[in-house]
Scaffold this active site. Sequence first.
Site, PDB file in Angstrom:
ATOM      1  N   ASP A 384       0.859  -1.176   0.000  1.00  0.00           N
ATOM      2  CA  ASP A 384       0.000   0.000   0.000  1.00  0.00           C
ATOM      3  C   ASP A 384       0.900   1.231   0.000  1.00  0.00           C
ATOM      4  O   ASP A 384       2.116   1.124   0.215  1.00  0.00           O
ATOM      5  CB  ASP A 384      -0.882  -0.051   1.256  1.00  0.00           C
ATOM      6  CG  ASP A 384      -1.873   1.093   1.303  1.00  0.00           C
ATOM      7  OD1 ASP A 384      -2.356   1.505   0.234  1.00  0.00           O
ATOM      8  OD2 ASP A 384      -2.147   1.582   2.407  1.00  0.00           O
ATOM      9  N   ASP A 576      -1.598  -1.290   6.007  1.00  0.00           N
ATOM     10  CA  ASP A 576      -1.857  -0.831   7.378  1.00  0.00           C
ATOM     11  C   ASP A 576      -3.318  -0.504   7.643  1.00  0.00           C
ATOM     12  O   ASP A 576      -3.736  -0.430   8.792  1.00  0.00           O
ATOM     13  CB  ASP A 576      -1.007   0.406   7.686  1.00  0.00           C
ATOM     14  CG  ASP A 576      -1.499   1.633   6.923  1.00  0.00           C
ATOM     15  OD1 ASP A 576      -1.704   1.522   5.692  1.00  0.00           O
ATOM     16  OD2 ASP A 576      -1.692   2.689   7.542  1.00  0.00           O
ATOM     17  N   ASP A 580      -7.091  -2.888   3.866  1.00  0.00           N
ATOM     18  CA  ASP A 580      -6.030  -3.782   3.409  1.00  0.00           C
ATOM     19  C   ASP A 580      -6.212  -5.206   3.931  1.00  0.00           C
ATOM     20  O   ASP A 580      -5.543  -6.127   3.461  1.00  0.00           O
ATOM     21  CB  ASP A 580      -4.654  -3.266   3.853  1.00  0.00           C
ATOM     22  CG  ASP A 580      -4.273  -1.975   3.147  1.00  0.00           C
ATOM     23  OD1 ASP A 580      -4.654  -1.825   1.976  1.00  0.00           O
ATOM     24  OD2 ASP A 580      -3.610  -1.129   3.768  1.00  0.00           O
TER      25      ASP A 580
END
Length: 682
Positions: A384, A576, A580
């Site tokens: 990410d 995080d 996700d």
Amino acid sequence: MKHKHKDNVQHKQLCCTQEEKIHIQTGTKHLSQDEDCCSSQKNKHHKDSDNDEHDHSHSVSTDNVFKMFLPAIISLVLLLTGIVMDYWLPQTWFTNWVRVVWYVVVYLPVGLPVIKEAIQSIRKGDVFSEFFLMSIATIGAFAIGEYPEAVAVMLFYAIGEVFQTLAVSRAKANIKSLLDQRPDQVTVLRNNETEIVKAESVSIGEIIQLKPGEKLGLDGELVSNMASFNTSALTGESKPDTKNKGETVWAGMINLNSVALIKVTTAYTDSKLSKILELVQNATSQKAPTELFIRKFAKIYTPIVVFLALAICLIPYFFVADYQFKEWLYRALIFLVISCPCALVISIPLGYFGGIGAASRNGILFKGSNFLDTLASIQNVVMDKTGTMTEGVFKVQEVVFDTTFDKYEILKIVNVLESHSTHPVATAIHEYVGKPDNQIRLDGVEEIVGHGLKATVNGKKLLVGNFKLMDKFEIQYNIDPNSIVYTTIAVAYDNIFVGYITIADSIKEDAKQTINLLHKLNIKVTMLSGDKSTVVKYVANQLGIDQAFGDLLPEDKVNRVKDIKAQGKSVAFVGDGVNDAPVVAISDVGIAMGGLGSDATIETADVVIQDDMPSKIPMAITIGKQTKKIVWQNISLAFGVKAIVLVLGAGGLATMWEAVFADVGVALLAIFNAVRIQRMKF
């Protein structure tokens, strides 16, 4: 589909039976019947150390080491004395029954505990244990008159067991040192007076007083204006971390300067450190494939060598003209000693356990040794952007609104709406606008995942999010979103496009280094983000990331990872946020940023990085590679040496002394090799 272990394992045992050589114990309970240790000395050591509530170091004291070696020292002194009287200074009285009794007395301190363990194993149905092998091999040597060799085999075996215990104890201490970071008592302010109470009895909302040098017992919010903390227990980094009023502080942090006041926000059992401890406690419950194979192999291998030993002893009777039972029994006994699988069933779990310990010291938590193996061979790292490669701390850059709207009035209602979100964008808007106005009433507040927020103000619809949100509600706008580099928050009020707010996030210090290290490991890096494509590609170009995709919904991230896996390539995903969690779950290894990361992502992940530093990603992979390398070195060493000496023993070319080296010597070499990883710097 990999198994995600969620059970709260209260205690694990640290033992050396054939089936389970390495276990962690983090409680104070005694060994169960199914978890006996290799010898009574070891059993006593475990019980003594585990029941000592004040011994937080969990390392073996000098006195305990001496006690553990004492039986071997007694046997060694008496054995050397016997050998001297046998060969160098012969004594007329040292013959016949006197000599036999002498060596029996020499044998008992080291042999009796092993024989007891063999009997207990047989009672539990485990006939072909290493204790049984050593017992029949040495008793057999006594039966054919090889007294010094019989004692020597058991003596070196006992010494090897003590060294194994010390090695395991060291690995155990590296993990259990985390327990030191969670104090049992805290100082609470009640009725304007301080009171020392048990940490688990403190309620959410109470105020803790933390003096300089003290460790925080519960998670909370800093009430004092400012305080500096040592966070090494949580992050592996000794660099002080300064917190301001209102910021979150965690159990295990050490106050460095002035007295600090902390408002408790989380129960003792739910603190971040408690969750870390739970992860570590559960870590060895998920075994690596190599470890599982060795355990199964030992169960098949040991009975086979027992029957082969019988064959070596008896079958030559039908084929050898000058067959002598004593000679072939001696060869069979050598074969049994060599075949003991100590080196494999001790050193391999210890190698994985050492890898988990080395990682935890660097602020990386593996939930199982199987993930060390998987990460060692990972081919793709997908990550990410926000909070992973960037700080996740946004700041408003500019506000571009249509002049027909009152800029400040719109910002006020946007600020109130964003107070319903925990996204870093909301924090940036709060910092820019100020405290939300409680006088403004919002109705029908709704978060549209991957798009933004919706609400009704004074009967008019308010939309705040990305431009996909505008498209979803058919809001017309006259700008090209792709022409704006920064993250853009679009605003619509009463079905009319008001304008946008640009927000920028800074790249983490070690992000560039992370990508370089991953490329050196021949790992391809892909960035997936829900942020706009222009921002994602800008960050990717700055860092040298191979591929980058923006404007993705959670399901889009999942599909991208599925596409990579469909090519037969292994994937580790690093994230995080709550969004996700699905993609972390489907990856081969899910890695969560544990500092800023959401509880859902941390719970789903296989590896947790406690300090949010992306450079820990290649470090985790390197630790996995080193662990796997050491494990396979031990397997090759054990099988190689044993195979050679087994052949020599069966052919009558090896004595008991070579057998001792092939068993205990190789086991010790493998153990010393396994503990190397605990000393490595990554």
